[in-house]
Design an enzyme around this catalytic site. Structure first.
Site, PDB file in Angstrom:
ATOM      1  N   LYS A  52      -5.873 -14.630   1.483  1.00  0.00           N
ATOM      2  CA  LYS A  52      -5.087 -14.298   0.288  1.00  0.00           C
ATOM      3  C   LYS A  52      -3.635 -14.775   0.448  1.00  0.00           C
ATOM      4  CE  LYS A  52      -8.075 -10.437  -0.828  1.00  0.00           C
ATOM      5  NZ  LYS A  52      -8.415  -9.037  -0.569  1.00  0.00           N
ATOM      6  N   GLN A  96      -5.816  -3.524   1.621  1.00  0.00           N
ATOM      7  CA  GLN A  96      -7.128  -4.065   1.967  1.00  0.00           C
ATOM      8  C   GLN A  96      -8.116  -2.955   2.337  1.00  0.00           C
ATOM      9  OE1 GLN A  96      -8.019  -7.407   1.683  1.00  0.00           O
ATOM     10  NE2 GLN A  96     -10.062  -6.623   2.079  1.00  0.00           N
ATOM     11  N   ASP A 119      -5.639  -5.184  -8.112  1.00  0.00           N
ATOM     12  CA  ASP A 119      -7.066  -4.991  -7.821  1.00  0.00           C
ATOM     13  C   ASP A 119      -7.769  -4.318  -8.999  1.00  0.00           C
ATOM     14  OD1 ASP A 119      -7.983  -6.043  -5.439  1.00  0.00           O
ATOM     15  OD2 ASP A 119      -7.379  -4.316  -4.225  1.00  0.00           O
TER      16      ASP A 119
END
Ligand code: NDP
Length: 290
Positions: A52, A96, A119
């Site tokens: 990422k 994460q 997200d």
């Protein structure tokens, strides 16, 4: 012969669109910024976080990687999130998953400013998805699946869609997207308590498999001409592979593909889309911050 949906090339297309938007935002003095928080040493998480951050650098996005030790406390993670919520250079924040067991992941997600929740897991964004309020953030994987269906020319409107899996990350948002006024599909959500799953799946014009079980969807479960999106990423032992394992999806690709009008391979299908949609969400967050 089925149409193999090339997720890598669609992801490249999404990222090319992102590059144009990044340039336009930079012209008005905004550099989109993404912060990725990693708690602990999980090797797969490290790989995901690394890719990422690398993708951000490639595209000229500002990024911050914050690594916390495996024994970090809930208060320490919350303090990082709080700092990022107030950092004007950061438009998107993700923590994460999965964090170590002492961390309450749900509480962390709720602490993220919904305007920076790229997200799409914060309750505000879940509600916005259900309400079809376009200012929210859609979880990256199902957003990527919708884009793949579109690029493959799969008509969702009026189609019978079966989503296997009801997680908040994939199955549930996928069902909401398919049934939205944009998707217009007739949606069935199947899960571990579904009776006669094979018969349910055989009704489907579109199957989205998000189960987490290697090669679970077999040819007898798929109608001739169906489109199949395979979200699964499963490691199976393979002594002939260099790493000792190979990646397979939730669909028994070799036997299912010949029956399909379109199908995503694993790897190279849904996987590359997830990161592309994360970048797209970060740009949207930056745009909306102005
Ligand atoms: P979860 O484990 O959270 O959810 C799995 C779902 O599958 C559950 O709803 C479960 O039902 C259902 N299920 C399990 N067994 C069966 C069964 N025998 N019959 C019917 N349904 C069943 O997984 P995720 O949604 O997080 O992930 C699914 C897969 O997608 C995984 O392989 C994961 O690695 C992959 N993934 C891939 C991503 C990508 O970027 N390509 C991103 C995210 C995930 P129940 O609710 O009843 O337990």
């Amino acid at each position: 012969m089925s149409n193999i949906i090339d997720g890598k090339s669609v992801a490249e297309q999404v990222l090319a669109e992102c590059s144009e938007e990044i340039a336009a935002l930079k012209n008005v003095g905004i550099t989109p910024g993404l912060a990725v928080v990693l708690v602990g040493e999980d090797p797969a998480s490290k790989v995901y976080v690394g890719s990422k951050v690398r993708k951000c650098a490639e595209l000229g996005l500002h990024s911050r990687k914050i690594e916390l030790p495996v024994d970090a406390t809930q208060a320490e993670v919350l303090a990082v999130v709080e700092e990022l919520n107030h950092d004007p250079q950061i438009h998107g924040i993700l923590v994460q998953s999965p964090p170590p067991p002492q961390i309450d992941e749900e509480a962390i997600v709720r602490a993220i400013d919904p305007a920076k929740d790229v997200d799409g897991f914060h309750p505000t964004n879940v509600a916005k998805l259900a309400l079809e309020d376009g200012s929210g953030f859609v979880p990256c994987t199902p957003a990527g699946c919708m884009r793949l269906l579109k690029e493959a020319g799969v008509e969702t409107s009026g189609a019978e869609a079966v989503v296997i899996g009801r997680s908040m990350i994939v199955g549930k948002p996928m069902a909401l997207l398919l049934m939205s006024k944009e998707g217009n599909a007739t949606v069935t959500v199947a899960h571990s308590r579904t009776k006669d799953l094979a018969a349910v799946c055989r009704r489907a014009d579109i199957i989205v498999a998000a189960i987490g079980r290697p090669e679970f969807v077999t040819a007898d479960m798929v109608k001739e001409g169906a489109a199949v999106i395979d979200v699964g990423i499963n490691r199976v032992d393979d002594a002939t592979a260099k790493r000792g394992y190979r990646l397979v999806g939730d669909v028994a690709y070799a036997e299912v593909a010949p029956k399909c009008s379109a199908i995503t391979p694993v790897p190279g299908g849904v996987g590359p889309m997830t990161i592309a949609m994360l970048i797209a969400n970060t740009i949207k967050a930056a745009r909306q911050s102005g």
